[in-house]
Design a protein around this motif. Structure first.
Motif, PDB file in Angstrom:
ATOM      1  N   GLY A 193       0.434  -1.143   0.196  1.00  0.00           N
ATOM      2  CA  GLY A 193      -0.077  -0.217   0.094  1.00  0.00           C
ATOM      3  C   GLY A 193       0.740   0.995  -0.487  1.00  0.00           C
ATOM      4  N   HIS A 194       2.475   1.068   0.052  1.00  0.00           N
ATOM      5  CA  HIS A 194       3.218   2.001  -0.013  1.00  0.00           C
ATOM      6  C   HIS A 194       2.625   3.268   0.633  1.00  0.00           C
ATOM      7  CE1 HIS A 194       4.841   0.537  -3.475  1.00  0.00           C
ATOM      8  NE2 HIS A 194       3.408   0.612  -4.193  1.00  0.00           N
ATOM      9  N   LYS A 195       2.262   2.781   2.462  1.00  0.00           N
ATOM     10  CA  LYS A 195       2.477   4.099   3.650  1.00  0.00           C
ATOM     11  C   LYS A 195       3.658   4.060   3.778  1.00  0.00           C
ATOM     12  CE  LYS A 195      -2.949   2.239   4.445  1.00  0.00           C
ATOM     13  NZ  LYS A 195      -3.736   0.711   5.034  1.00  0.00           N
ATOM     14  N   ARG A 196       3.930   5.334   3.651  1.00  0.00           N
ATOM     15  CA  ARG A 196       5.240   5.624   4.493  1.00  0.00           C
ATOM     16  C   ARG A 196       4.747   6.643   5.219  1.00  0.00           C
ATOM     17  NH1 ARG A 196       7.429   1.638   4.135  1.00  0.00           N
ATOM     18  NH2 ARG A 196       9.645   2.353   4.320  1.00  0.00           N
ATOM     19  N   SER A 197       3.960   7.252   5.589  1.00  0.00           N
ATOM     20  CA  SER A 197       3.516   8.552   6.505  1.00  0.00           C
ATOM     21  C   SER A 197       2.346   8.531   7.302  1.00  0.00           C
ATOM     22  CB  SER A 197       4.236   9.951   5.873  1.00  0.00           C
ATOM     23  OG  SER A 197       5.367  10.430   4.317  1.00  0.00           O
ATOM     24  N   ILE A 198       2.643   9.145   7.993  1.00  0.00           N
ATOM     25  CA  ILE A 198       1.420   8.725   9.056  1.00  0.00           C
ATOM     26  C   ILE A 198       0.280   9.915   8.734  1.00  0.00           C
ATOM     27  CG2 ILE A 198       2.802  10.058  10.466  1.00  0.00           C
ATOM     28  CD1 ILE A 198       0.925   9.211  12.757  1.00  0.00           C
ATOM     29  N   PRO A 199      -0.275   9.944   8.323  1.00  0.00           N
ATOM     30  CA  PRO A 199      -2.127  11.007   8.146  1.00  0.00           C
ATOM     31  C   PRO A 199      -1.241  11.943   9.299  1.00  0.00           C
ATOM     32  CG  PRO A 199      -2.642   9.135   7.935  1.00  0.00           C
ATOM     33  CD  PRO A 199      -1.406   8.744   8.497  1.00  0.00           C
ATOM     34  N   ALA A 200      -1.178  13.503   8.896  1.00  0.00           N
ATOM     35  CA  ALA A 200      -1.251  14.194   9.640  1.00  0.00           C
ATOM     36  C   ALA A 200      -2.205  14.558  10.340  1.00  0.00           C
ATOM     37  CB  ALA A 200      -1.083  15.956   9.150  1.00  0.00           C
ATOM     38  N   GLU A 201      -3.185  14.465  10.055  1.00  0.00           N
ATOM     39  CA  GLU A 201      -4.582  14.612  11.471  1.00  0.00           C
ATOM     40  C   GLU A 201      -4.124  13.229  12.332  1.00  0.00           C
ATOM     41  OE1 GLU A 201      -7.252  16.486  13.335  1.00  0.00           O
ATOM     42  OE2 GLU A 201      -6.814  16.676  11.564  1.00  0.00           O
ATOM     43  N   THR A 202      -4.189  12.200  12.288  1.00  0.00           N
ATOM     44  CA  THR A 202      -3.758  11.032  12.556  1.00  0.00           C
ATOM     45  C   THR A 202      -2.678  11.398  13.928  1.00  0.00           C
ATOM     46  OG1 THR A 202      -4.179   9.281  11.177  1.00  0.00           O
ATOM     47  CG2 THR A 202      -2.806   8.841  13.161  1.00  0.00           C
ATOM     48  N   ILE A 203      -1.399  12.210  14.166  1.00  0.00           N
ATOM     49  CA  ILE A 203      -0.041  12.318  14.327  1.00  0.00           C
ATOM     50  C   ILE A 203      -0.502  13.568  15.331  1.00  0.00           C
ATOM     51  CG2 ILE A 203       0.838  14.069  12.597  1.00  0.00           C
ATOM     52  CD1 ILE A 203       2.460  11.771  15.233  1.00  0.00           C
ATOM     53  N   ARG A 204      -1.769  14.338  14.609  1.00  0.00           N
ATOM     54  CA  ARG A 204      -2.547  15.750  15.280  1.00  0.00           C
ATOM     55  C   ARG A 204      -2.780  15.177  16.652  1.00  0.00           C
ATOM     56  NH1 ARG A 204      -4.099  18.469  11.026  1.00  0.00           N
ATOM     57  NH2 ARG A 204      -1.616  19.648  11.102  1.00  0.00           N
ATOM     58  N   THR A 205      -3.706  13.911  16.442  1.00  0.00           N
ATOM     59  CA  THR A 205      -4.402  13.698  17.811  1.00  0.00           C
ATOM     60  C   THR A 205      -4.103  13.109  18.724  1.00  0.00           C
ATOM     61  OG1 THR A 205      -6.597  13.435  15.879  1.00  0.00           O
ATOM     62  CG2 THR A 205      -6.852  12.030  17.993  1.00  0.00           C
ATOM     63  N   ILE A 206      -2.797  12.159  18.038  1.00  0.00           N
ATOM     64  CA  ILE A 206      -2.082  11.622  18.753  1.00  0.00           C
ATOM     65  C   ILE A 206      -1.039  12.217  19.587  1.00  0.00           C
ATOM     66  CG2 ILE A 206       0.206   9.816  19.230  1.00  0.00           C
ATOM     67  CD1 ILE A 206      -0.394   8.757  17.043  1.00  0.00           C
ATOM     68  N   SER A 214      16.607  10.979   7.874  1.00  0.00           N
ATOM     69  CA  SER A 214      17.681  11.709   8.350  1.00  0.00           C
ATOM     70  C   SER A 214      16.901  11.294   9.946  1.00  0.00           C
ATOM     71  CB  SER A 214      17.046  13.170   8.164  1.00  0.00           C
ATOM     72  OG  SER A 214      15.884  13.623   8.151  1.00  0.00           O
ATOM     73  N   PRO A 215      17.850  11.889  11.062  1.00  0.00           N
ATOM     74  CA  PRO A 215      17.369  12.072  12.814  1.00  0.00           C
ATOM     75  C   PRO A 215      16.247  13.220  12.157  1.00  0.00           C
ATOM     76  CG  PRO A 215      19.866  12.283  12.434  1.00  0.00           C
ATOM     77  CD  PRO A 215      18.632  11.995  11.219  1.00  0.00           C
ATOM     78  N   VAL A 216      15.012  12.385  13.963  1.00  0.00           N
ATOM     79  CA  VAL A 216      14.076  12.919  14.256  1.00  0.00           C
ATOM     80  C   VAL A 216      14.485  14.643  14.730  1.00  0.00           C
ATOM     81  CG1 VAL A 216      12.001  13.579  15.080  1.00  0.00           C
ATOM     82  CG2 VAL A 216      12.639  11.244  14.002  1.00  0.00           C
ATOM     83  N   MET A 217      14.087  15.479  14.241  1.00  0.00           N
ATOM     84  CA  MET A 217      14.444  16.861  15.119  1.00  0.00           C
ATOM     85  C   MET A 217      12.895  17.567  15.245  1.00  0.00           C
ATOM     86  SD  MET A 217      17.276  16.930  14.260  1.00  0.00           S
ATOM     87  CE  MET A 217      18.199  18.939  14.791  1.00  0.00           C
ATOM     88  N   LEU A 218      12.780  18.279  16.022  1.00  0.00           N
ATOM     89  CA  LEU A 218      11.755  19.034  16.988  1.00  0.00           C
ATOM     90  C   LEU A 218      11.003  19.875  15.795  1.00  0.00           C
ATOM     91  CD1 LEU A 218      10.053  20.337  19.299  1.00  0.00           C
ATOM     92  CD2 LEU A 218      11.542  21.826  19.959  1.00  0.00           C
ATOM     93  N   LYS A 219      11.334  20.891  14.840  1.00  0.00           N
ATOM     94  CA  LYS A 219      10.838  21.118  13.737  1.00  0.00           C
ATOM     95  C   LYS A 219      10.177  19.820  12.758  1.00  0.00           C
ATOM     96  CE  LYS A 219      14.720  20.240  10.483  1.00  0.00           C
ATOM     97  NZ  LYS A 219      15.843  21.077   9.606  1.00  0.00           N
ATOM     98  N   ASP A 220      10.356  18.547  12.576  1.00  0.00           N
ATOM     99  CA  ASP A 220       9.785  17.638  12.050  1.00  0.00           C
ATOM    100  C   ASP A 220       7.717  17.603  12.717  1.00  0.00           C
ATOM    101  OD1 ASP A 220      11.808  16.335  10.632  1.00  0.00           O
ATOM    102  OD2 ASP A 220      12.561  15.276  12.240  1.00  0.00           O
ATOM    103  N   ILE A 221       8.251  18.214  13.923  1.00  0.00           N
ATOM    104  CA  ILE A 221       6.461  17.718  15.099  1.00  0.00           C
ATOM    105  C   ILE A 221       5.722  18.810  15.348  1.00  0.00           C
ATOM    106  CG2 ILE A 221       7.728  15.152  15.776  1.00  0.00           C
ATOM    107  CD1 ILE A 221       7.572  16.791  18.872  1.00  0.00           C
ATOM    108  N   LEU A 222       7.243  20.360  14.826  1.00  0.00           N
ATOM    109  CA  LEU A 222       6.202  21.602  15.672  1.00  0.00           C
ATOM    110  C   LEU A 222       5.143  21.690  15.130  1.00  0.00           C
ATOM    111  CD1 LEU A 222       9.032  24.206  16.560  1.00  0.00           C
ATOM    112  CD2 LEU A 222       7.318  23.155  18.395  1.00  0.00           C
ATOM    113  N   PRO A 223       4.356  21.312  13.895  1.00  0.00           N
ATOM    114  CA  PRO A 223       3.323  21.875  13.230  1.00  0.00           C
ATOM    115  C   PRO A 223       2.019  20.671  13.691  1.00  0.00           C
ATOM    116  CG  PRO A 223       5.428  21.123  11.569  1.00  0.00           C
ATOM    117  CD  PRO A 223       6.041  21.280  13.027  1.00  0.00           C
ATOM    118  N   ASN A 247      -8.954   2.846  13.061  1.00  0.00           N
ATOM    119  CA  ASN A 247      -8.248   1.891  12.378  1.00  0.00           C
ATOM    120  C   ASN A 247      -7.349   2.307  12.610  1.00  0.00           C
ATOM    121  OD1 ASN A 247     -10.810   0.385  12.479  1.00  0.00           O
ATOM    122  ND2 ASN A 247     -12.008   2.567  11.298  1.00  0.00           N
ATOM    123  N   TYR A 248      -6.604   2.739  13.160  1.00  0.00           N
ATOM    124  CA  TYR A 248      -4.676   3.554  12.474  1.00  0.00           C
ATOM    125  C   TYR A 248      -3.457   1.355  12.991  1.00  0.00           C
ATOM    126  CZ  TYR A 248      -0.523   5.321  11.579  1.00  0.00           C
ATOM    127  OH  TYR A 248       0.694   5.716  10.505  1.00  0.00           O
TER     128      TYR A 248
END
Length: 384
Positions: free
Chosen positions: A144-157, A372-381, A285-286
């Motif tokens: 299914g090529h699910k390579r990224s978590i949906p934005a709304e999913t990560i925002r809810t988490i 690349s390593p995960v950085m704070l800027k990756d999750i700030l949005p 469903n995630y």
């Protein structure tokens, strides 16, 4: 230590004739080879010898050999592993062989053939056995090529409604665990712990295991999902060291009552419905949020968040240097020279203490496949 491991744990053990009574010695050598990413003409020859005799060895030995091959000898034993895949009826060994081959053969036809073989060999068991279920889930994710978590999913988490009222340690990772992740801590009020300057405290954290196998396999990478976090501890392992660690538990490893923090529960038989009570309806469903559940059902245990005394120079040329892989735990960077010189683990412990302690939940989640390593800027949005 390096010299002792090479001369005794590896060379001396592999010099023994391989038979029923020496299998454990060979397995110890495989473990040391994984730890140091060690290769030499002697060890190479012995690995080839082991594969030549693999069909007549115990399942435990076969698993150990596939693990070291996955870690240190990728792509070199495809024919031997494919033969073992065809012949074995052990679900875990079958899955390990499948994952070894998947690292090389990513085409759609191979994955469909593998799915067909799984269903043919194991029948209805493939839908209920947690290891086979996770193998099929991995195949579906690849297709299914699910390579990224949906934005709304990560925002809810990351929102205060997720695990509401609980202290949460978030371990945010890449899909490729060769790149370090990052941990942030949220207090019971839903606020992320900050330093004296008002910046969210972040600590680099590696969720990669020595084998780098998927999280549902023993000694594989830390699986995604929810873990109980229930206090601090100190390990007796010389590879972890005496720094304070964070104790964690998984479904099946931990009772339902303890995992959910509900003293009114007396049921001892885990079901997915109990675990699901921790997940908001919009996230139910995630699939990746359930991986820790199925990994626990498959027998994984003793996954904690700890420091390390392993020499980072073993991994000098790896993308995760100077962090060190583990047996599947969440591992932070520490530097020792007789005494502790630097400790990211202490920074994590301090952040948890500032949040109110290590009592709540840990959530491991893969953000995307960026290399690349995960950085704070990756999750700030997602935190705004």
């Amino acid at each position: 230590m390096r010299s002792r491991m090479i001369n005794y744990t590896i060379n001396r053990n592999l010099s023994l004739e391989l038979n029923d009574s020496t299998e454990e010695k060979w397995e110890e050598a495989f473990g040391a080879i994984e730890l140091m990413l060690y290769k030499s003409p002697i060890s190479d020859k012995k690995i080839y010898e082991a594969f030549g005799k693999i069909e007549n060895r115990s399942i435990e030995f076969q698993r150990s050999l596939i693990e070291v091959a996955y870690s240190v000898y990728p792509l070199q034993f495809n024919n031997e592993v494919d033969q073992l895949l065809t012949n074995t009826n052990d679900p875990k060994l079958f899955a390990m062989c499948a994952e070894y081959l998947l690292a090389d053969k990513a085409d759609f036809e191979f994955k469909e053939n593998l799915l067909g073989l799984t269903n043919k060999k194991f029948g209805s068991i493939s839908a209920t056995d947690p290891i086979l279920y996770m193998l099929k889930s991995h195949l579906a994710e690849i297709n299914g090529h699910k390579r990224s978590i949906p934005a709304e999913t990560i925002r809810t988490i990351f929102s205060g409604s997720f695990l509401h009222g609980k202290i949460v340690m978030y371990s945010i990772q890449r899909k490729n665990r060769d790149y370090p992740g990052m941990v942030v801590v949220r207090n019971a009020s839903g606020n992320f712990v900050r330093d004296s300057l008002g910046q969210i405290i972040t600590v680099p954290q590696l969720a990669r295991s020595l084998s780098n196998m998927p999280g549902y396999i023993s000694n594989g990478n830390t699986p995604q999902g929810i873990f109980l976090m229930y206090g601090f501890g100190v390990s007796m392992s010389s590879f972890i060291g005496p720094s304070v660690n964070v104790q964690m538990g998984m479904p099946f490893e931990t009772s339902i009552k303890k995992f959910l923090g509900d003293s009114s529960i007396y049921d001892s038989a885990w079901t997915i419905d109990y675990y699901k009570t921790l997940i908001p309806k919009k996230l139910q469903n995630y699939g990746p949020l359930y991986y820790s559940y199925y990994s626990g059902e498959a027998g994984r245990s003793e996954i904690i968040a700890h420091g390390t005394t392993v020499d980072p120079n073993f991994y000098l040329n790896q993308s995760y240097y100077p962090l060190t892989p583990s047996q599947g735990c969440l591992c932070t960077r520490e530097i020792w020279d007789g005494k502790r010189i630097e400790s990211d683990q202490q920074q994590l412990v301090n952040a948890l203490l500032k949040a109110g302690g290590a009592n709540g939940y840990c959530v491991v989640i893969e953000l995307n496949d960026k290399e690349s390593p995960v950085m704070l800027k990756d999750i700030l949005p997602y935190l705004r």
